[in-house]
Design an enzyme around this catalytic site. Structure first.
Site, PDB file in Angstrom:
ATOM      1  NE  ARG A   1      -4.100  -2.055   1.674  1.00 37.66           N
ATOM      2  CZ  ARG A   1      -5.137  -2.441   2.405  1.00 37.66           C
ATOM      3  NH1 ARG A   1      -5.258  -2.046   3.656  1.00 37.66           N
ATOM      4  NH2 ARG A   1      -6.065  -3.224   1.883  1.00 37.66           N
TER       5      ARG A   1
ATOM      6  CE1 TYR B   1      -1.482  -0.440  -7.987  1.00 40.61           C
ATOM      7  CE2 TYR B   1      -1.492  -2.090  -9.715  1.00 40.61           C
ATOM      8  CZ  TYR B   1      -0.915  -1.000  -9.113  1.00 40.61           C
ATOM      9  OH  TYR B   1       0.231  -0.484  -9.637  1.00 40.61           O
ATOM     10  CD  GLU B   2      -1.401  -4.381  -3.565  1.00 38.55           C
ATOM     11  OE1 GLU B   2      -1.809  -4.993  -2.568  1.00 38.55           O
ATOM     12  OE2 GLU B   2      -0.819  -4.929  -4.524  1.00 38.55           O
ATOM     13  N   GLY B   3      -6.447  -2.702  -2.491  1.00 39.04           N
ATOM     14  CA  GLY B   3      -7.538  -2.140  -1.693  1.00 39.04           C
ATOM     15  C   GLY B   3      -7.963  -0.815  -2.285  1.00 39.04           C
TER      16      GLY B   3
ATOM     17  CD  GLN C   1      -6.022   1.462   1.170  1.00 40.08           C
ATOM     18  OE1 GLN C   1      -5.434   1.590   2.242  1.00 40.08           O
ATOM     19  NE2 GLN C   1      -5.949   0.367   0.442  1.00 40.08           N
TER      20      GLN C   1
END
Lengths: 592, 592
Positions: free
Chosen positions: A294, A434-436, A441
């Site tokens: 992240r 991406y990555e959440g 977040q």
């Protein structure tokens, strides 16, 4: 074709004038003197400008091609990958015993920004490998570490993260991929994973997939998820490559951008896998990768903004169009350069003040990670845990917006692919997802991090801002231009947190309806704090009679712009937050 | 594949409940009763959903292909173009004597939104034709009108606008294309034009290029520019097609989006052209097209936002992911739909409240154009002239942002091309650029329109807002939820205008440095005004016991969201404006 110049001077300023890395007592920081970091950054900058940047449009145009199960990367990628590998650039901060260089994370991050800015799609191949290696380092057995890490450190073997399935991305509890235990202690992994970056390609001898899957009979939902190592080629006991494992790439996706990176559908058909970490504790192990990833994605937001900004500046200086309203500035030419126009400057300063503020924020975050990992500093760990969603969400949202602004400076030439500005925007777009996704977040920040350990970390953040302001109020110029706006913005952040506390207990939606605005409000306060710290450093350097006077004066002017022109966004976010949950929750689904 | 449902119900509400078109005394408006407009909108909506929308991804994927000087449009475009042509959809508001249907512009705009939302790239072919026809109608000789307009009305011949050259877009005074007078009264046009939308294609018998060029010996710069009609095929005296003119398409551009529209480099090599309007008055003639085109582009911003929003809502209702924080809403399913999550709703409401506010703003603008053109109403003309850059700049900036929000709802599925959300974003991006980049709109607004006629029009705008508030303050619900926020926002707009007046005279940069923020501030106030008018209409309908109660309640909830959640942006813009010119002008070019 766009170009890229690594921001070595600015990175040095942040590392040394602002973060004072070499005099910090964090283990390993003593070696980070200005000469050493400069040498590393110069060299990384050279590779970025000369090797990676020219390949960026190539990757965009050619994309990756899947033929007979084999993915061909764009022309030149393999040679460039070898160059990075041979130069030892792929594992700067991994331990030496596993083939890394043991450098602090902060320096790896500064280098990563350059690689990412010059070629995001390319840099993802070793970036993801690094993330997978970190997870093995943190959770693997000694045998696993010895088997995989040295080969992953130099990217002879690359790594991937396999989370998403067609029907679930964020909600991994719905996962269907199974891992059935075998008599020899291994597992047979079966299922389909999608959106697997670098899932298959032709630049490495082997690919080490980290795969989330459920062991049948385990707990329901997310608590029954375990993490597995599934190599593309099985590894023999002597470390040599064995037979092909039952994992194949079924498709590569057509995407808006990052065409140079292969985004794969991966099919696991009873593939041999090895448990990484504990059974049913897969999410915890995965989060080792996720948190680092992240911050790496936040870095991508900044990186694309910087390269787009650099090219917008070059165009604004070069392109002659119109005349300055206050009189010709290029009287011998047919027109003045775009950069004379106030609105072009407004746009460029929005970009510049973001990029430099974001760089300081990112490197501060990386320093906190070093303090946490190398120095076992719990306060630092709490703070970076709190700020990770802000780094990811705010820097990628803003970074994307900045690429759009930069593209706009080119007018119609920004919309056609020839000039490369469209690619920066298209590539930057993925970082918000991406990555959440950034909404997740914001949920993580407000729903989880804010109240973590009794709200200790956010209180520490406020205390730190307050202390900084108090300690520096004697500097009148700093006070008026930097500290007062920071104080105001910080008040808005505190009022928001207070609003959540007072209303969120009886109605959680009152907090969640404001989560996205809170993430942005927090981001602005962090950049405001970084600008105040940079302002202080710049005033100090000027007082000390620094040789590079123009650098510091420019820094101050850019910072003043941020404080006066960007920070006022905080009051808008506060108003949105304080409008509460009802406006957001009122409509039934069918009323949308 | 994405779908599109025409917003017939909402358009009807704006036309009848808010703008009261059929009871207005504007010539031609009497026929616009609810039944008639409903019939037209339903039919246009049907074509949009069933014919144009399915072709949208086809156009994106196939793009246009140039081979041997001929441009091939995507599969299905030609048949769809015939369908539009045969249905009489290509010239709704042109005069009947030239083959049009003589409908008011407001209805043509409502229909245009639907076509544009379902397929922007396709709709540009006849949209540009309409613009070119308008210029010929306004500035052509009777012979020119008779020759060109009937064929352009039904798009047997399409039209283009040729302004940009490689070295000049905004600054047309730098133009190099020449038009040399011939003995027969015609001209030989020579030069290169770029970014010519629909410059060459296979859907029409002839293409009528309107080309800006300089007659040698004329005044320098922009004052020496004239407008010419340059047909692809010369037209014989009997109206039949003659030989091929010396104009060719040299290249089509690779672009970020609108792939279905051919963006051409056009080479004029002594092509025969005919003066349109007066010598050296080309810019004035071109502006007839430009003003209409700018409103049409603002419409595109709204249109892409709406179609993206519609698909985001559908996905949010369908995709199961996570659980509502206040308890399961789909207890029998594996998870709740996305739409239960507050942050997803926040995003959808940002989109919905923009789309509906923008639609009202756009149609009000179109009504002002009718009042100006058909009713010779000078006040209306002044107001729409003032607001044209706001419609163009604000609606396209915001419209783009909304497509990004809609794409985000899809997570990773929004980034791959398969779901079509990326196309909406990529297509919407151009609207911020063409017909005058949005920075130029802001310059036009603040540098020109604001002070036009002694500032009369902006004063009239403020007066109108004030009067509306005063007249409706008796409605307490309206006052609290709509009028008070509008009053506050309007104050910010007035304070900004005041700031420009007080500072712009001695330093024009003080105004221009805030121009972009002013455009957005103005846009928010306009949408706030429209929401207040819609709120009033909705309350009235509910009091009258309207059958469609849910529609009006939803309208009020959506409006309240805009007033509380979006309007607070005005204070941020005011703060940015009041920070003045120095922060923007301070740096030298080399300091960027």
């Amino acid at each position: 074709m766009p170009s890229y110049t690594a921001p070595t001077r600015d990175t040095q300023f942040v590392l040394h004038d602002v973060l004072s890395v070499s005099t910090s007592d964090t283990p390993g920081y003593a070696e980070l003197d200005a000469e050493f970091t400069s040498a590393v950054l110069e060299e990384a900058g050279k590779i970025s400008s000369e090797v990676l940047s020219p390949l960026n449009p190539v990757g965009d145009t050619e994309g990756c091609v899947l033929e007979n199960g084999v993915v061909r990367t764009p022309t030149g990628f393999k040679a460039a990958f070898d160059e990075l590998r041979n130069g030892g650039w792929t594992a700067l901060d991994l331990p030496e015993e596993y083939g890394g260089q043991n450098m602090p994370y902060v320096l790896g991050t500064a280098v990563g920004e350059m690689f990412s800015a010059s070629n995001q799609a390319f840099t993802m191949y070793h970036g993801l490998t690094h993330g997978a290696a970190s997870a093995i380092l943190a959770h693997g057995t000694e045998a696993q570490k010895t088997t995989y890490l040295p080969r992953m450190a130099n990217c002879d073997w690359t790594g991937t993260m396999n989370l998403t399935e067609p029907h679930c991305g964020t909600d991994l509890g719905l996962m269907r991929t199974k891992a059935e235990p075998q008599d020899d202690g291994s597992f047979k992994v079966t299922g389909q994973k999608i959106f697997i970056s670098a899932g298959e390609h032709d630049m490495a001898e082997n690919i080490i997939h980290l795969v989330l899957a459920k062991i049948p009979g385990g707990p329901e939902g997310i608590k029954g998820v375990s993490l597995f190592i599934v190599p593309k080629f099985n590894v023999n006991d002597d470390g040599s490559l064995g037979n092909r494992n039952a994992v194949t790439c079924g498709k590569i996706e057509e995407k808006m951008g990052i065409h140079g990176n292969s985004t794969c559908v991966m099919n696991y058909d009873g593939a041999t896998g090895y448990l990484l970490g504990e059974e049913h504790k897969g999410m915890r192990a995965m989060f080792t990768m996720m948190n680092e990833a992240r911050i790496g994605v936040g870095m991508q937001g900044l990186a694309q903004a910087d390269v787009a900004y650099q090219n917008a500046v070059a165009y604004a200086k070069d392109r002659l169009q119109g005349r300055a309203v206050t009189g010709d500035e290029n009287p011998d030419g047919p027109a003045d350069p775009l950069i004379v126009h106030p609105d072009i400057r407004r746009s460029l300063l929005d970009q510049k003040s973001f990029v430099e503020g974001a760089r300081a924020f990112l490197l501060w975050g990386a320093q906190l990670i070093d303090q946490s990992h190398r120095g076992n500093d719990e306060a630092a760990e709490g703070l970076i845990s709190l700020m990770t969603p802000v780094i990811k969400g705010f820097l990628t949202d803003e970074g994307y917006d900045m690429t759009v602004l930069a593209q706009q400076v080119y007018g119609g030439h920004g919309y056609i692919e020839e000039w490369g500005m469209s690619q920066f925007t298209r590539d930057a777009r993925i970082a918000m997802i991406y990555e959440g996704a950034n909404g997740v977040q914001a949920l993580d920040l407000v729903g989880r991090k804010l109240a973590q350990d009794g709200g200790k970390h956010v209180m520490a953040f406020f205390e730190m801002v307050k202390t900084f302001i108090k300690e520096n109020e004697g500097n009148e110029a700093l006070k008026a231009d930097f500290l007062d706006p920071l104080k105001e913005a910080s008040k808005h952040l505190q009022a928001s947190a207070m609003y959540f506390m007072q209303n969120g207990m009886k109605n959680p939606n009152a907090a969640l309806a404001g989560s996205y605005d809170f993430m942005h409000l927090f981001g602005h306060v962090c950049l405001g704090l970084m600008w105040a710290r940079m302002g202080k450093a710049a005033y100090a350097a000027l007082e000390d009679g620094a040789a590079d006077e123009m650098f510091y004066k420019t820094k101050l002017a850019t910072g003043r712009f941020y404080m006066k022109r960007r920070l006022p966004a905080t009051s808008m976010h506060l108003a949105r937050i304080e409008s509460g949950a009802d406006l957001v929750m009122e409509l039934d689904a069918e009323q949308f």
